[in-house]
Design an enzyme around this catalytic site. Structure first.
Site, mmCIF file in Angstrom:
data_model
loop_
_atom_site.group_PDB
_atom_site.id
_atom_site.type_symbol
_atom_site.label_atom_id
_atom_site.label_comp_id
_atom_site.label_asym_id
_atom_site.label_seq_id
_atom_site.Cartn_x
_atom_site.Cartn_y
_atom_site.Cartn_z
ATOM 1 C CD GLU A 192 -11.768 6.743 5.992
ATOM 2 O OE1 GLU A 192 -11.347 5.568 6.022
ATOM 3 O OE2 GLU A 192 -11.162 7.653 5.408
ATOM 4 C CE LYS A 214 -1.920 4.815 7.144
ATOM 5 N NZ LYS A 214 -3.236 5.180 7.661
ATOM 6 N NE ARG A 268 -2.441 1.169 3.581
ATOM 7 C CZ ARG A 268 -3.186 1.155 4.688
ATOM 8 N NH1 ARG A 268 -4.505 0.990 4.610
ATOM 9 N NH2 ARG A 268 -2.618 1.274 5.875
#
Length: 287
Positions: free
Chosen positions: A184, A151, A52
């Site tokens: 989220e 991220k 990721r």
């Protein structure tokens, strides 16, 4: 003893670990990161986190100066040097130092920073008694403005929602997306359970595709539960039988109320307990 911080192939004591004030990671939040758990001295789901990290870097055209294999070894060496048995790794890649402007061509020398330490995100009692949430008025970034699947070092969107939560006496807040759907929380993915069906928002709801989230989805399916990645509204959360959050630091933590509405009987539910137990077994199996 001072922690040993990895920066570009070298280790420094905490008070000597420094990067340039002209680094675009500091000036513009230009960079990516991963948070990874350590259990029994082993880095948990290491490959998934590294994959990721490199995907996030590719999307923002940030070339990480070492290979995935070298990164894995660097993380493991940092954990070993700091004698961390159960803890947390923060892996940060910055764009590097540059001029006072946004042009990435004027930057050089991306910084690879690895910090290994102990962590306790939430007090232990919340894992037994459950969290209370509020819905933040700050919505999740529009996915066409900044993909939530990156991220990135720019967490101001999450921080603003977190401020709302702490102002209301909560330690976590639910965030909606630009369409008014459940996205989220400020640092965790959300799951609900209704009529024994486990549900969580899909990636196109504007969420970070959490590594722990994916592990729990797999565990739920292996345990025989119907698992749906589906659009959710606040109504769905309000009338849920159970609710829990997942995250690398948070692991699996129950939620018992949101916006003053009690969920189920106001206590962590049986399916949440089962999935938490299965996740804990998974972490132990990696040791």
């Amino acid at each position: 003893m001072s922690s040993q911080i990895y920066i570009n192939g070298q280790f420094f004591a905490e008070d000597e670990a420094k990067i340039s004030v002209f680094d675009h990671g500091l000036l513009y939040g230009d960079g990516v990161f991963e948070g990874i758990r350590i259990y029994g001295g082993n880095v948990f789901l290491h490959g998934e986190h590294i994959d990721r990290l490199y995907e996030s870097a590719k999307v923002i055209r940030l070339e990480i100066p070492i290979t995935k294999e070298e990164m894995v070894k660097a993380v493991e060496e940092t954990v070993a040097r700091n004698n961390i048995d159960d803890g947390y790794v923060r892996l940060v890649i910055t764009r590097g130092a540059g001029s006072l402007g946004l042009d990435i061509r004027r930057t050089s020398n991306p910084q690879v920073i690895i910090i290994a330490a102990t962590i306790s995100l939430y007090p232990e009692e919340y894992y037994h008694e459950g969290l209370q949430l509020i819905t933040a008025s700050t919505i999740r970034n529009h996915p066409q403005a900044l993909s939530p699947r990156i991220k990135s070092l720019n967490y101001l969107n999450n921080i603003m929602a977190k401020i709302e939560a702490t102002d209301m006496g909560c330690i976590e807040a639910l965030m909606m997306n630009h369409k008014g759907e459940v996205s989220e929380c400020t640092g965790d993915n959300i799951f609900i359970i209704k009529d024994k069906i486990v549900k969580t928002p899909p990636t196109d709801a504007g969420i970070l595709e959490g590594v722990t989230r994916n592990a729990v989805i797999k565990l739920a399916r292996e345990a025989g539960y119907e698992m749906q990645e589906t659009t959710l509204t606040r109504h769905d959360v309000y009338v849920a039988d159970e609710c829990f959050l997942t995250g690398t630091a948070a692991e699996v933590i129950p939620v018992v109320s949101i916006d003053g509405r009690q969920l189920g009987d106001g206590k962590p539910g049986p399916i949440t307990h089962e999935l938490l137990k299965l996740f804990q077994e998974l972490t132990r199996s990696s040791v």
